[in-house]
Write an enzyme that holds these catalytic residues in place. Structure first.
Site, PDB file in Angstrom:
ATOM      1  CG  HIS A 270      -2.076   0.922   1.120  1.00 22.38           C
ATOM      2  ND1 HIS A 270      -2.018   2.252   1.429  1.00 22.38           N
ATOM      3  CD2 HIS A 270      -3.327   0.692   0.651  1.00 22.38           C
ATOM      4  CE1 HIS A 270      -3.199   2.806   1.205  1.00 22.38           C
ATOM      5  NE2 HIS A 270      -4.010   1.894   0.727  1.00 22.38           N
ATOM      6  CG  ASP A 327      -8.256  -4.001  -3.368  1.00 21.17           C
ATOM      7  OD1 ASP A 327      -7.449  -3.066  -3.535  1.00 21.17           O
ATOM      8  OD2 ASP A 327      -9.489  -3.848  -3.391  1.00 21.17           O
TER       9      ASP A 327
END
Ligand code: SDX
Length: 392
Positions: A270, A327
Site C-alpha cells: 500500500h 483488496d
C-alpha cells in the site's frame, strides 16, 4: 478532537489538501471516518449511516437516518432513456467500461439542473449519485448476462435493493439473504472513503475546475479501474485462482520478489499502510462468517490464508512492510455471494462514490478553493535554437 493527532511537518508541506473526512495512520494501521474507527463502524454501523456521517459530518439520529435513507431510496431509479446507453455496449463489455460511460452520461440528464454553487443542488446531485450507482452497477451485470433490468424495490434496504436488482429475475420473487446483505453492507463500509487515494484525488482535481459532479465521479471510476488501485480486488482473486493450491504459493512469492518479474502479489502492499490495512483484518473475519453461513468451502480461502502467513514471515515483505490490503480478501466473499470477478471493481466504485462525493462537497463548499494545478520537475533540454528541416 481537533489537534488530537500531530502530523509530520514534512507531510503537511506536501499535503494535497486539508480534509476532515478520513484520517489514516499508515504506520499504526489506523483508519478513522470523522473520528470513528473503521473497526467500530464496520461492526456497528450501516452503509447508509456511514454515508450520512461522511457527507454530513456526524452520526445521524434515528430520525435523520430515516429521512436520509428515504431520500436516497427515492432516487434509486434511473431515467428510462439511460437504459438505452447499455444497448450500445457489447454484452461482454467490462462493467467498469460501462460504469465509466453511463455515469458520465448522467451529466447529460442533470448537468443543466446542477448549479454547484447552490448547496441544495449540490446535495440533490450527491443523493442522486449515491442512489443511482447500485442501479447502474446492477444494470451492468444484468446486461452482461442477458437478463432484463430489475427496477428498484423501495421496500428493501439500500444493499438489499442492490442484491435484488442484481440477482433477482421478474419470473420469481427474490428473498434477500440477511447474512449476505450484512456482509455486503460491511464491505461497502470498508470501501466508502480512504483519504486522498488516486481516484479521490482525481475526483477532487476534476471538481476543482467546476466540472459537474457526475462527470467528476466518472473520472474517479476511470482511475479506480487500474489494477494498482481498485482493480486489485479482481486481480487478487484471479491470482489466488492461478496459484490454485498451497504447494504453489512459494513459487509465486519468489516471483513477487524478483525485480525482473513484473508479477506483484495483488492485494498486498500500500502507498500509505506500512502495517496491516485495518480493512483487511475486518475483511478476513467477514470471509469466515460468510463462507460458514453460506456453507461454502472455497479452497481459495485456505490458499489466501497460507499465502498471507508465508509472505508475512518472508524477510522481503517484512523489510518492505508489505501487508494485505483491502483488496486481498474481498474477492473471496464477493465470489461466494455470486458476483463474477468482473463486477468486483464496480462494487468498489459503488461504495467509494460516497467518499468521492463527500470529498467533492468538502472541496466545492470551501470558498477559498482554487482550480488544482500540480507542478512538475522539468527534466527536458534547456532552451535551444530551432533547426530548419533542411539542416536535419
Ligand atoms: C488500493 O491509496 C489508497 O488508499 C488506495 C486504496 C483505497 O482504499 O483507495 O487503499 C485501495 O488501491 C489498495 C492497493 C491495491 N493494489 C494492489 O494490491 C496491487 C498490488 N500492490 C502494489 O502494486 C503496490 O503495493 C502498490 C501499488 C499498492 C503500492 O506500490 P508502491 O508505491 O511501489 O509501494 P511501496 O513504495 O510501498 O513499495 C515498496 C517496495 C517496492 O520495491 P523497491 O522499489 O523498494 O525495490 O515493495 C515493492 C515495490 O516494488 N512492492 C511489492 C508489492 N507492493 C510493493 N512487491 C511485491 N508485491 C507487491 N504487492
Amino acid at each position: 478532537q481537533t489537534g488530537a493527532f500531530t502530523f509530520d511537518p514534512g507531510f503537511t508541506s506536501t499535503a494535497a489538501c486539508e480534509s476532515a473526512l478520513t484520517y489514516i495512520d499508515g504506520d499504526e494501521g489506523v483508519l478513522l471516518h470523522r473520528g470513528y474507527s473503521i473497526e467500530e463502524l464496520s461492526e456497528q454501523s450501516s452503509f447508509m449511516e456511514v454515508a450520512y456521517l461522511l457527507t454530513e459530518g456526524e452520526l445521524p439520529s434515528r430520525e435523520q437516518l430515516e429521512k436520509f435513507t428515504y431520500t436516497i431510496t427515492r432516487h434509486t431509479m434511473v431515467h428510462e432513456q439511460l437504459a438505452q446507453f447499455f444497448r450500445g455496449f457489447r454484452r461482454d463489455a467490462h462493467p467498469m467500461a460501462i460504469m465509466c460511460g453511463v455515469v458520465g452520461a448522467l451529466s447529460a440528464f442533470y448537468h443543466d439542473s446542477t448549479d454547484i454553487n447552490d448547496p441544495k443542488q449540490r446535495e440533490i446531485a450527491s443523493h442522486r449519485l449515491i442512489a443511482k450507482m447500485p442501479t447502474i452497477a446492477a444494470m451492468a451485470y444484468k446486461y452482461s448476462v442477458g437478463q432484463p433490468f430489475m427496477y428498484p424495490d423501495n421496500s428493501l434496504s439500500y444493499t438489499g435493493n442492490f442484491l435484488r436488482m442484481t440477482f433477482g429475475v421478474p419470473a420469481e420473487p427474490y428473498v434477500v439473504n440477511p447474512v449476505v446483505e450484512r456482509a455486503l453492507d460491511r464491505i461497502f463500509i470498508l470501501h466508502a472513503d480512504h483519504e486522498q487515494n488516486a481516484s479521490t484525488s482525481t475526483v477532487r482535481l476534476a471538481g476543482s475546475s467546476g466540472a459537474n459532479p457526475f462527470a467528476c465521479i466518472a473520472a474517479g471510476i476511470a482511475c479506480l479501474w487500474g489494477p494498482a488501485h481498485g482493480g486489485a480486488n479482481e486481480a487478487a482473486l484471479n491470482m489466488l485462482r492461478e496459484i490454485g493450491t498451497p504447494d504453489r504459493i512459494a513459487h509465486y512469492i519468489e516471483r513477487a520478489k524478483d525485480k525482473n518479474d513484473p508479477f506483484r502479489l495483488m492485494g498486498f502492499g500500500h502507498r500509505v499502510y506500512k502495517n496491516y490495512d485495518p480493512r483487511a483484518t475486518v475483511m478476513q473475519k467477514t470471509v469466515r462468517e460468510v463462507l460458514t453461513a453460506l456453507n461454502v468451502n472455497d479452497p481459495i480461502f485456505e490458499v489466501a490464508l497460507q499465502l498471507e502467513e508465508m509472505a508475512l514471515s518472508d524477510s522481503y515483505f517484512i523489510e518492505k512492510k508489505l501487508f494485505p490490503n483491502v483488496d486481498f480478501y474481498s474477492g473471496i466473499i464477493l465470489s461466494a455471494i455470486g458476483f463474477p470477478t468482473s463486477m468486483f471493481t464496480a462494487l468498489f466504485a459503488l461504495a467509494r462514490t460516497v467518499g468521492w462525493i463527500a470529498q467533492w462537497i468538502e472541496m466545492i463548499s470551501d470558498p477559498e478553493q482554487k482550480i488544482g494545478r500540480p507542478r512538475q520537475l522539468y527534466t527536458g533540454p534547456a532552451m535551444r535554437p530551432y533547426v530548419p528541416l533542411s539542416a536535419r
